[in-house]
Design a protein around this motif. Structure first.
Motif, PDB file in Angstrom:
ATOM      1  N   LEU A  61      -9.639 -57.838 -32.684  1.00 44.21           N
ATOM      2  CA  LEU A  61     -10.862 -57.041 -32.622  1.00 44.21           C
ATOM      3  C   LEU A  61     -11.310 -56.619 -34.017  1.00 44.21           C
ATOM      4  CD1 LEU A  61     -10.663 -54.558 -29.607  1.00 44.21           C
ATOM      5  CD2 LEU A  61     -12.294 -56.404 -29.973  1.00 44.21           C
ATOM      6  N   GLU A  62     -10.377 -56.238 -34.852  1.00 43.50           N
ATOM      7  CA  GLU A  62     -10.728 -55.831 -36.210  1.00 43.50           C
ATOM      8  C   GLU A  62     -11.385 -56.976 -36.961  1.00 43.50           C
ATOM      9  OE1 GLU A  62      -8.481 -54.129 -40.188  1.00 43.50           O
ATOM     10  OE2 GLU A  62      -7.877 -53.388 -38.207  1.00 43.50           O
ATOM     11  N   ALA A  63     -10.861 -58.180 -36.793  1.00 44.86           N
ATOM     12  CA  ALA A  63     -11.460 -59.345 -37.444  1.00 44.86           C
ATOM     13  C   ALA A  63     -12.863 -59.600 -36.914  1.00 44.86           C
ATOM     14  CB  ALA A  63     -10.572 -60.574 -37.233  1.00 44.86           C
ATOM     15  N   ALA A  64     -13.066 -59.374 -35.611  1.00 42.20           N
ATOM     16  CA  ALA A  64     -14.392 -59.591 -35.027  1.00 42.20           C
ATOM     17  C   ALA A  64     -15.389 -58.564 -35.531  1.00 42.20           C
ATOM     18  CB  ALA A  64     -14.290 -59.534 -33.494  1.00 42.20           C
ATOM     19  N   VAL A  65     -14.970 -57.313 -35.673  1.00 43.11           N
ATOM     20  CA  VAL A  65     -15.854 -56.284 -36.223  1.00 43.11           C
ATOM     21  C   VAL A  65     -16.210 -56.630 -37.660  1.00 43.11           C
ATOM     22  CG1 VAL A  65     -16.008 -53.858 -36.890  1.00 43.11           C
ATOM     23  CG2 VAL A  65     -15.015 -54.480 -34.676  1.00 43.11           C
ATOM     24  N   ARG A  66     -15.212 -57.062 -38.429  1.00 38.24           N
ATOM     25  CA  ARG A  66     -15.454 -57.418 -39.834  1.00 38.24           C
ATOM     26  C   ARG A  66     -16.431 -58.596 -39.924  1.00 38.24           C
ATOM     27  NH1 ARG A  66     -10.637 -58.693 -41.074  1.00 38.24           N
ATOM     28  NH2 ARG A  66      -9.958 -56.550 -41.507  1.00 38.24           N
ATOM     29  N   ALA A  67     -16.224 -59.597 -39.069  1.00 38.61           N
ATOM     30  CA  ALA A  67     -17.112 -60.767 -39.085  1.00 38.61           C
ATOM     31  C   ALA A  67     -18.534 -60.377 -38.697  1.00 38.61           C
ATOM     32  CB  ALA A  67     -16.569 -61.839 -38.144  1.00 38.61           C
ATOM     33  N   SER A  68     -18.663 -59.465 -37.760  1.00 40.12           N
ATOM     34  CA  SER A  68     -20.002 -59.013 -37.351  1.00 40.12           C
ATOM     35  C   SER A  68     -20.706 -58.305 -38.493  1.00 40.12           C
ATOM     36  CB  SER A  68     -19.890 -58.092 -36.137  1.00 40.12           C
ATOM     37  OG  SER A  68     -19.389 -58.775 -35.015  1.00 40.12           O
ATOM     38  N   PRO A  71     -14.084 -55.830 -24.781  1.00 39.81           N
ATOM     39  CA  PRO A  71     -14.820 -56.463 -25.890  1.00 39.81           C
ATOM     40  C   PRO A  71     -14.006 -57.621 -26.438  1.00 39.81           C
ATOM     41  CG  PRO A  71     -13.875 -54.354 -26.572  1.00 39.81           C
ATOM     42  CD  PRO A  71     -13.689 -54.440 -25.097  1.00 39.81           C
ATOM     43  N   ALA A  72     -14.721 -58.662 -26.874  1.00 44.43           N
ATOM     44  CA  ALA A  72     -14.017 -59.872 -27.314  1.00 44.43           C
ATOM     45  C   ALA A  72     -14.824 -60.601 -28.375  1.00 44.43           C
ATOM     46  CB  ALA A  72     -13.781 -60.787 -26.117  1.00 44.43           C
ATOM     47  N   PRO A  73     -14.158 -61.379 -29.223  1.00 45.51           N
ATOM     48  CA  PRO A  73     -14.868 -62.216 -30.198  1.00 45.51           C
ATOM     49  C   PRO A  73     -15.665 -63.302 -29.495  1.00 45.51           C
ATOM     50  CG  PRO A  73     -12.538 -61.974 -30.766  1.00 45.51           C
ATOM     51  CD  PRO A  73     -12.700 -61.461 -29.378  1.00 45.51           C
ATOM     52  N   GLY A  74     -16.702 -63.740 -30.179  1.00 44.97           N
ATOM     53  CA  GLY A  74     -17.529 -64.819 -29.645  1.00 44.97           C
ATOM     54  C   GLY A  74     -17.917 -65.788 -30.739  1.00 44.97           C
ATOM     55  N   ARG A  75     -19.204 -66.126 -30.801  1.00 41.36           N
ATOM     56  CA  ARG A  75     -19.697 -67.098 -31.779  1.00 41.36           C
ATOM     57  C   ARG A  75     -19.295 -66.713 -33.201  1.00 41.36           C
ATOM     58  NH1 ARG A  75     -24.542 -70.031 -30.050  1.00 41.36           N
ATOM     59  NH2 ARG A  75     -25.022 -69.508 -27.870  1.00 41.36           N
ATOM     60  N   GLY A  76     -18.749 -67.658 -33.917  1.00 38.62           N
ATOM     61  CA  GLY A  76     -18.406 -67.437 -35.313  1.00 38.62           C
ATOM     62  C   GLY A  76     -17.371 -66.353 -35.542  1.00 38.62           C
ATOM     63  N   GLY A  77     -16.610 -66.027 -34.495  1.00 38.32           N
ATOM     64  CA  GLY A  77     -15.618 -64.984 -34.632  1.00 38.32           C
ATOM     65  C   GLY A  77     -16.176 -63.581 -34.593  1.00 38.32           C
ATOM     66  N   LYS A  78     -17.498 -63.424 -34.399  1.00 39.82           N
ATOM     67  CA  LYS A  78     -18.118 -62.102 -34.341  1.00 39.82           C
ATOM     68  C   LYS A  78     -17.910 -61.477 -32.967  1.00 39.82           C
ATOM     69  CE  LYS A  78     -21.878 -63.727 -37.363  1.00 39.82           C
ATOM     70  NZ  LYS A  78     -23.343 -63.962 -37.434  1.00 39.82           N
ATOM     71  N   ALA A 120     -24.449 -55.631 -22.070  1.00 44.65           N
ATOM     72  CA  ALA A 120     -24.330 -55.447 -23.508  1.00 44.65           C
ATOM     73  C   ALA A 120     -22.992 -54.786 -23.814  1.00 44.65           C
ATOM     74  CB  ALA A 120     -25.475 -54.583 -24.029  1.00 44.65           C
ATOM     75  N   THR A 121     -22.383 -55.201 -24.886  1.00 43.58           N
ATOM     76  CA  THR A 121     -21.086 -54.637 -25.269  1.00 43.58           C
ATOM     77  C   THR A 121     -21.164 -53.125 -25.395  1.00 43.58           C
ATOM     78  OG1 THR A 121     -20.351 -56.653 -26.350  1.00 43.58           O
ATOM     79  CG2 THR A 121     -19.352 -54.612 -27.105  1.00 43.58           C
ATOM     80  N   MET A 122     -22.278 -52.633 -25.932  1.00 39.67           N
ATOM     81  CA  MET A 122     -22.394 -51.175 -26.074  1.00 39.67           C
ATOM     82  C   MET A 122     -22.397 -50.484 -24.722  1.00 39.67           C
ATOM     83  SD  MET A 122     -25.143 -48.802 -28.043  1.00 39.67           S
ATOM     84  CE  MET A 122     -24.521 -47.401 -28.958  1.00 39.67           C
ATOM     85  N   ASP A 123     -23.067 -51.066 -23.722  1.00 36.38           N
ATOM     86  CA  ASP A 123     -23.038 -50.494 -22.375  1.00 36.38           C
ATOM     87  C   ASP A 123     -21.605 -50.333 -21.889  1.00 36.38           C
ATOM     88  OD1 ASP A 123     -25.785 -50.543 -22.339  1.00 36.38           O
ATOM     89  OD2 ASP A 123     -25.960 -51.935 -20.653  1.00 36.38           O
ATOM     90  N   LEU A 124     -20.850 -51.417 -21.970  1.00 35.52           N
ATOM     91  CA  LEU A 124     -19.493 -51.401 -21.445  1.00 35.52           C
ATOM     92  C   LEU A 124     -18.607 -50.442 -22.225  1.00 35.52           C
ATOM     93  CD1 LEU A 124     -18.989 -55.234 -20.815  1.00 35.52           C
ATOM     94  CD2 LEU A 124     -19.766 -53.479 -19.206  1.00 35.52           C
ATOM     95  N   THR A 125     -18.799 -50.384 -23.548  1.00 30.92           N
ATOM     96  CA  THR A 125     -18.002 -49.470 -24.366  1.00 30.92           C
ATOM     97  C   THR A 125     -18.314 -48.022 -24.025  1.00 30.92           C
ATOM     98  OG1 THR A 125     -18.006 -51.092 -26.158  1.00 30.92           O
ATOM     99  CG2 THR A 125     -17.350 -48.862 -26.707  1.00 30.92           C
ATOM    100  N   LEU A 126     -19.592 -47.699 -23.894  1.00 34.32           N
ATOM    101  CA  LEU A 126     -19.976 -46.330 -23.559  1.00 34.32           C
ATOM    102  C   LEU A 126     -19.446 -45.931 -22.190  1.00 34.32           C
ATOM    103  CD1 LEU A 126     -23.679 -46.268 -24.834  1.00 34.32           C
ATOM    104  CD2 LEU A 126     -21.788 -44.924 -25.759  1.00 34.32           C
TER     105      LEU A 126
END
Length: 863
Positions: A678-685, A636-643, A594-600
């Motif tokens: 990354l900012e665009a991916a956070v916004r899309a999410s 961390p990286a964008p994925g489906r739909g830019g999220k 999970a992205t949160m695991d890797l970020t933490l």
């Protein structure tokens, strides 16, 4: 007092969510106000003690206990099933790793004060000035002065004024209730105590009352049956007591009389014009994760000694000391908005009227934004304070953190056990502390983190064969650390061993903000007492190092040479996958990385490396191993739909509008530099999740939108946050109850406390660094509903106090002050200034009427 520091109502509280909270970090009370029934007016004070929980340290030791081989088999099999794409099978396997449940925060007792016209009064039995059942008179008022932490209730009883005031002193820890009346013959008064817990003994006489209590040995949450158990084995639970005494100018009534008939050992008096009641609670709690000591009898003796001391001191002295203690914290920061002067009025109706405005609540009444900011800080002060130095509690423990409901709870069992939910809620309680001058209130959280290192080390060994320490989704007074669920619940929330890695970020932020000493008390507190190197070495280093040790042992080598986690959940969210045999669409909860695991994990490794350099411990083996592992963690990286991907393999979302946004931790509370991608991916999410959410989720989304500098989206979310919960809505839609408690629903205090952090983040941000210098950004996400105002003493990293003044949505002036020499960058819009700050020499920055044009060049150096 301005209305942005007051809650006011013109009727008594008919239910708990209309009552008003008092607290001192240990003792809490919900004050209902006088409610009339026949000729009597009854005042209820529903009481809580922050140390009153079910169970004991033995609760974590109950069955099931896993052998190393059994735990390894379960984890290995779940990992194999994840690799084979059988996510449903993996979830089922993980269920067998579940323990039971954390223990529950308890309601403690009730104080009832009953007033009626004395029989000697010719008007007795008559209602004056329009009194009616449920409301003593048309002149009724009850309110809470946030700046003074003082509850006031006034009304007419048989045509005579009655005033009842209440506050909770920090030292000594007592609830003080006073009644004054101008009735010539005085009033008949009675007080009594009761409790929803098991009452072992009632005592009364000579102006004092007490209850000796026994707490449950186990209290299951409602979703696990809600069964409450008592045990004859005293080692499995705590005991406690509540004691009260009073003094008055009337004549005692001997024996149960009048309003107290049918209740043993109540106190009654007649002809009373002045009365003061002193009450406290005590338990056998001996410290977080420690075995209780003593009995209900010893607790009652200790409680009686405290109330006797309080009575000897007298109400006036206690009120003066209380005012000084509270105002020191409450006045440490301020936010004000330029709004039309409001006349006093009912806060509940004020909220309803604001919501009726087509432009939204804050367009109608921007003062509500300041009121909720002040209220949130008040709630944290009231529910999370260390015991004063020198007090009995101070020698035994350093305070108990705010739980899911702060310090207030009337239910057994409470919603979600009113426990420490460690996958967002406990952390959110403290997000606003550092930036708004309440770093001292984080001390109890640090004490819990210290206790968890002990209980969590046992869990790390038992479940993972790992070093360090691990905590899962729920915890309690005993620092419970195991995965919950009774083998029956989905791993989406029941399996998540990453809580320790999130919690240690609070230690890191304490250092980053250059905060004052969290253990300081009213007598010894001074801004310069904080020794960051001592805190870094003695408190932050062992906790962060232990969290890193656990992470290193948890990581799995993948065939491509990267490191990750498996099984891995993203708190309380799920994904869609195809069944490997049938191809049917199934719901998955555990996958890999999970992205949160890797970020933490990356966060903790970087913190440890920085601390090692600061403390001269670069060669520490754990720090060296973390430094080597860091580059192998997938970014961390964008994925489906830019999220932003929520799991490494980017599965399809099962519930696109889910309330949790854990994968966006890197943007807040994390401080990962956001590239444009990354900012665009956070916004899309965030766009994909939508705005609608629970109260705490709305607060988190506001913080994330503020980090993205999206003031318009902040406005959209604030409109939802300030909804009134009296308007029926379906689903988990957040808002505010009549007493302005935040709704999950039901009530959870994280929504109130998260809002404090959110508004502060809209005004000042300091998480970004440029060439090693902290960048302090001013008004990065000011919502349009708040075009003019000022803020005082907001705290920015690395220990800078910031005052702001803005008009028409534009910054006019900023003042920065530091307690130690420091160089920072100051950003407003596109303009950046370099400021050299010296103690005692605030830097005053002025700005022109245009956001893009500071009055001097962007490269100005100040100081």
């Amino acid at each position: 007092m301005p209305p942005e520091h007051l809650l006011a109502y013109d009727a008594p509280a008919a239910r708990w969510l209309e009552a008003l909270p008092l607290g001192n970090g240990r003792l809490g009370a919900m004050v209902f106000g006088g409610s009339q029934a026949d000729a009597d007016v009854e005042h209820r004070f529903q009481l809580n003690d922050s140390s009153a929980w079910s169970g004991s340290p033995h609760s974590q030791d109950r069955e099931p206990v896993f052998s190393r081989e059994e735990a390894d088999r379960i984890l290995t099999e779940s990992r194999r099933l994840i690799g084979a794409g059988d996510f449903a099978g993996a979830a089922g396997t993980l269920k067998s790793l579940q323990h039971r449940h954390s223990q529950a925060y308890l309601p403690f007792a009730d104080l009832y004060l009953t007033a009626s016209a004395t029989a000697a009064n010719p008007a007795a039995g008559e209602r004056g000035d329009g009194g009616a059942p449920g409301q003593p008179s048309s002149g009724y008022h009850r309110g809470l002065d946030l700046a003074r932490a003082l509850n006031t209730n006034t009304y007419l009883l048989d045509g005579h004024a009655v005033r009842v005031e209440a506050f909770i002193s920090h030292d000594p820890s007592v609830l003080v209730v006073s009644l004054r009346t101008d009735a010539p013959q005085g009033l008949d008064l009675a007080i009594r105590l009761d409790s929803p817990l098991r009452i072992l003994r009632r005592s009364g006489g000579e102006g004092s009352l007490s209850l000796q209590l026994k707490m449950p040995s186990d209290a299951a949450p409602a979703h696990d049956g809600g069964v409450v158990e008592y045990s004859e084995d005293d080692s499995l639970s705590m005991q406690g007591a509540v004691a009260a005494t009073w003094e008055h100018d009337g004549r005692p009534v001997q024996g149960p009389a009048g309003p107290v008939s049918g209740h043993d050992d109540g106190l009654a008096a007649t002809g009373v014009r002045r009365a003061d009641i002193y009450l406290t609670t005590e338990t056998t709690f001996a410290g977080l994760a420690r075995q209780p000591r003593g009995t209900a009898a010893t607790a009652a003796a200790a409680a009686r000694a405290v109330v006797d001391q309080a009575r000897a001191s007298g109400r006036k002295l206690l009120l003066d000391r209380h005012g000084e203690s509270h105002s020191r914290l409450y006045g440490a920061a301020l936010v004000e908005f330029d709004v039309p002067v409001r006349e006093g009025g009912d806060t509940g109706r004020r909220l309803l009227a604001a919501n009726a405005h087509p432009g939204g609540p804050l367009a109608a009444d921007p003062g509500l934004a300041a009121l909720l900011f002040n209220y949130g800080r008040y709630l944290l002060i009231s529910s999370s304070r260390s015991a004063p130095a020198g007090s009995r509690q101070g020698t035994a423990w350093r305070g108990v953190p705010a739980n899911l409901q702060g310090i207030w709870n009337a239910e057994l069992p409470a919603p979600w056990s009113s426990n420490y939910t460690t996958n967002i809620n406990l952390q959110m309680n403290y997000w606003g502390a550092e930036p708004t001058g309440l770093a001292e209130c984080v001390g109890p959280l640090f004490a819990l983190i210290e206790a968890m290192q002990g209980t969590g080390a046992e869990v790390a060994r038992e479940y993972y064969g790992a070093r360090g320490w691990a905590v899962h989704h729920n915890s309690d007074l005993w620092a419970y650390a195991k995965p919950v669920g009774h083998g029956a619940h989905s791993p989406e929330w029941a399996y998540w061993p990453m809580a320790g890695l999130w919690l240690v970020r609070h230690l890191w932020e304490h250092l980053q903000f250059g905060s004052t000493d969290s253990s300081a008390d009213a007598d010894t507190f001074a801004p310069d007492t904080f020794d960051p190197d001592s805190f870094a070495r003695s408190t932050a280093w062992p906790a962060i190092r232990g969290a890193a040790e656990f992470a290193l042992d948890l990581l799995v080598d993948f065939p491509d040479g990267s490191l990750g986690t498996s099984p891995s959940t993203s708190p309380e969210n799920t994904f869609a996958a195809a069944h490997p045999s049938t191809g049917t669409r199934v719901q998955g909860s555990a996958a890999r990385s999970a992205t949160m695991d890797l970020t933490l994990i990356g966060d903790v490794f970087r913190m440890l490396d920085a601390l090692a350099g600061r403390l001269g411990l670069e060669d520490d083996p754990v720090a060296s191993a973390a430094r080597s592992a860091l580059p192998r963690l997938p970014a961390p990286a964008p994925g489906r739909g830019g999220k932003l991907r929520e799991w490494l393999d980017d599965p399809e979302e099962w519930e696109p509008g889910h309330r949790h946004v854990s994968h966006l931790y890197l943007a807040y509370p994390g401080d990962t530099p956001l590239t444009p991608g990354l900012e665009a991916a956070v916004r899309a999410s965030l766009d994909g999740r939508g705005d609608e959410a629970t109260g705490w989720s709305l607060a988190w989304k506001i913080l994330l939108r503020a980090r993205l500098r999206q003031a318009g989206k902040v406005s959209d979310l604030l409109r939802l946050y300030f909804r009134d919960m009296e308007t029926p809505r379906g689903g988990q839609s957040g808002g505010l109850y009549p007493n302005l408690f935040g709704a999950h629903p039901p009530f959870q205090i994280d929504g109130n406390l998260g809002y404090v952090a959110a508004l502060a983040e809209c005004l000042v941000q300091s998480h970004r660094t440029v060439d090693g210098l902290h960048e302090i950004e001013l008004l990065p996400a000011l919502p349009s509903e708040l075009p003019a105002g000022r803020a005082g003493r907001l705290r920015a990293r690395p220990g800078v106090d910031v005052d702001l003044d803005w008009r028409d949505g534009l910054l006019v002036q900023a003042t920065l002050a530091a307690r130690k020499p420091v160089k920072v960058l100051v950003r407003y819009g596109p303009g950046v200034r370099e400021a050299h700050l010296e103690p005692g020499k605030p830097a005053v920055l002025t700005y022109s009427a245009h956001r893009s044009a500071p009055r001097s060049a962007p490269t100005d150096r100040i100081g």
